[in-house]
Design a protein around this motif. Sequence first.
Motif, PDB file in Angstrom:
ATOM      1  N   UNK A   1       5.965 -15.143  -1.606  1.00 41.11           N
ATOM      2  CA  UNK A   1       5.632 -14.856  -0.398  1.00 41.11           C
ATOM      3  C   UNK A   1       5.084 -13.194  -0.028  1.00 41.11           C
ATOM      4  N   UNK A   2       5.613 -12.655  -0.862  1.00 42.60           N
ATOM      5  CA  UNK A   2       5.026 -10.854  -1.156  1.00 42.60           C
ATOM      6  C   UNK A   2       3.813 -10.878  -1.625  1.00 42.60           C
ATOM      7  N   UNK A   3       3.672 -11.661  -2.717  1.00 46.48           N
ATOM      8  CA  UNK A   3       2.310 -11.966  -3.638  1.00 46.48           C
ATOM      9  C   UNK A   3       1.341 -12.599  -2.658  1.00 46.48           C
ATOM     10  N   UNK A   4       1.610 -13.420  -1.732  1.00 49.98           N
ATOM     11  CA  UNK A   4       0.459 -13.825  -0.685  1.00 49.98           C
ATOM     12  C   UNK A   4       0.222 -13.019   0.428  1.00 49.98           C
ATOM     13  N   UNK A   5       1.096 -12.453   0.956  1.00 49.21           N
ATOM     14  CA  UNK A   5       0.974 -11.565   2.118  1.00 49.21           C
ATOM     15  C   UNK A   5       0.507 -10.062   1.565  1.00 49.21           C
ATOM     16  N   UNK A   6       1.041  -9.691   0.496  1.00 47.39           N
ATOM     17  CA  UNK A   6       0.674  -8.286   0.205  1.00 47.39           C
ATOM     18  C   UNK A   6       0.890  -7.265   1.148  1.00 47.39           C
ATOM     19  N   UNK A   7       2.147  -7.123   1.735  1.00 50.47           N
ATOM     20  CA  UNK A   7       2.346  -6.275   2.835  1.00 50.47           C
ATOM     21  C   UNK A   7       2.257  -4.763   2.599  1.00 50.47           C
ATOM     22  N   UNK A   8       2.510  -4.470   1.567  1.00 47.32           N
ATOM     23  CA  UNK A   8       2.352  -2.904   0.969  1.00 47.32           C
ATOM     24  C   UNK A   8       1.008  -2.512   0.944  1.00 47.32           C
ATOM     25  N   UNK A   9      -0.138  -3.479   0.850  1.00 44.39           N
ATOM     26  CA  UNK A   9      -1.230  -3.073   0.306  1.00 44.39           C
ATOM     27  C   UNK A   9      -2.038  -2.523   1.569  1.00 44.39           C
ATOM     28  N   UNK A  10      -2.417  -1.190   1.739  1.00 44.73           N
ATOM     29  CA  UNK A  10      -2.783  -0.571   2.941  1.00 44.73           C
ATOM     30  C   UNK A  10      -4.045   0.030   2.828  1.00 44.73           C
ATOM     31  N   UNK A  11      -4.725  -0.574   1.757  1.00 41.78           N
ATOM     32  CA  UNK A  11      -6.368   0.113   1.530  1.00 41.78           C
ATOM     33  C   UNK A  11      -7.159  -0.092   3.029  1.00 41.78           C
ATOM     34  N   UNK A  12      -7.037  -1.536   3.188  1.00 39.36           N
ATOM     35  CA  UNK A  12      -7.726  -1.515   4.459  1.00 39.36           C
ATOM     36  C   UNK A  12      -7.425  -0.956   5.747  1.00 39.36           C
ATOM     37  N   UNK A  13      -6.219  -0.691   5.951  1.00 39.99           N
ATOM     38  CA  UNK A  13      -5.440  -0.032   7.024  1.00 39.99           C
ATOM     39  C   UNK A  13      -6.082   1.539   6.845  1.00 39.99           C
ATOM     40  N   UNK A  14      -5.987   2.086   5.578  1.00 41.75           N
ATOM     41  CA  UNK A  14      -6.482   3.608   5.536  1.00 41.75           C
ATOM     42  C   UNK A  14      -7.965   3.717   5.970  1.00 41.75           C
ATOM     43  N   UNK A  15      -8.840   2.758   5.610  1.00 44.62           N
ATOM     44  CA  UNK A  15     -10.303   2.926   5.721  1.00 44.62           C
ATOM     45  C   UNK A  15     -10.313   2.714   7.398  1.00 44.62           C
ATOM     46  N   UNK A  16      -9.798   1.730   7.869  1.00 43.15           N
ATOM     47  CA  UNK A  16      -9.937   1.393   9.606  1.00 43.15           C
ATOM     48  C   UNK A  16      -9.381   2.602  10.164  1.00 43.15           C
ATOM     49  N   UNK A  17      -8.245   3.294   9.705  1.00 44.42           N
ATOM     50  CA  UNK A  17      -7.923   4.525  10.533  1.00 44.42           C
ATOM     51  C   UNK A  17      -8.824   5.818  10.501  1.00 44.42           C
ATOM     52  N   UNK A  18      -9.504   5.704   9.299  1.00 41.77           N
ATOM     53  CA  UNK A  18     -10.380   6.862   8.908  1.00 41.77           C
ATOM     54  C   UNK A  18     -11.815   6.573   9.991  1.00 41.77           C
ATOM     55  N   UNK A  19     -12.045   5.416   9.947  1.00 35.18           N
ATOM     56  CA  UNK A  19     -13.226   5.180  10.880  1.00 35.18           C
ATOM     57  C   UNK A  19     -12.850   5.063  12.183  1.00 35.18           C
ATOM     58  N   UNK A  20     -11.551   4.804  12.685  1.00 35.00           N
ATOM     59  CA  UNK A  20     -11.051   5.168  14.031  1.00 35.00           C
ATOM     60  C   UNK A  20     -11.162   6.503  14.376  1.00 35.00           C
ATOM     61  N   UNK A  21     -10.695   7.450  13.547  1.00 37.00           N
ATOM     62  CA  UNK A  21     -10.784   8.765  13.824  1.00 37.00           C
ATOM     63  C   UNK A  21     -12.163   9.344  13.904  1.00 37.00           C
ATOM     64  N   UNK A  22     -13.116   8.694  13.176  1.00 39.08           N
ATOM     65  CA  UNK A  22     -14.259   9.192  13.374  1.00 39.08           C
ATOM     66  C   UNK A  22     -15.248   8.603  14.517  1.00 39.08           C
TER      67      UNK A  22
END
Length: 273
Positions: free
Chosen positions: A88-109
Amino acid sequence: MSVEAELIAPAELGTSVVSDKGESIAPQAKEAASGLLDQGDAMTSLAQQAPSVVERMQDFLLVGGPVVWILLGFSIIALSIVLVKLWQFALLRPESNRDVTQALALWRAGEHGQATVVLKRNRPVSELVYIAMRGVLNVRQDMDLLKDELERVAALRLNQLRALLRPLEVIATLSPLLGLLGTVLGMITAFQRMEAAGNQVDPSVLSGGIWQALLTTAVGLAVAIPVVVIHSWLERKVERVAAVMSDSVTQVFTGQQISVVAEPELEELKRAA
């Protein structure tokens, strides 16, 4: 020299050559044969050891009694749960937040549309951030209702990640207790045998009963220790996911307000300069 001597001489020479070659090849053949015999002996010894290990495991199960059988069932259940959670953890990869970090940077911009595109919504944190961004961009969305929806989705995803962790906790708690119970029952049996023997007490009866009793404690600890470690590790992963969820969603709301407030402050600083 006669013709017969000339004919016999080459024949004798060939025989001597063949005999010399045979004598030189013979030691090599003996060494190869001895090597094959050694390999055969090694394979035979391994074949003899394999049944002995199986028989020893069977003896442990028979000696330990029902407590060891229950602990064996616990170990199989725990192993199955661990494999399911790792998948389950390998499929969801819940701790991987690279896309979240990128999205938040674009959001603040201020690039709100691009921020929602880069999110991978099959992951719990990314899904929650996407819902928060879409709710903030929808001017007709009630913020209180949006926060309630975010709390509902976060609780649902965290409960999915925590699924099957409670049985692991129960197994980790009960395994040493069952081992201790088996030890107590084994000691009771050993002392009953001593009482039945009367004055003719054989020390082997007591020692045999004691090691049989302690076997259950050893099996209980062997099951409990790895289960406790894996349960704590999985629980810690879920806690990290919950912390990342809270932090990311908060950044969605604060990032929108900071981008709105930054422009008046910049104008004031220009005037003061």
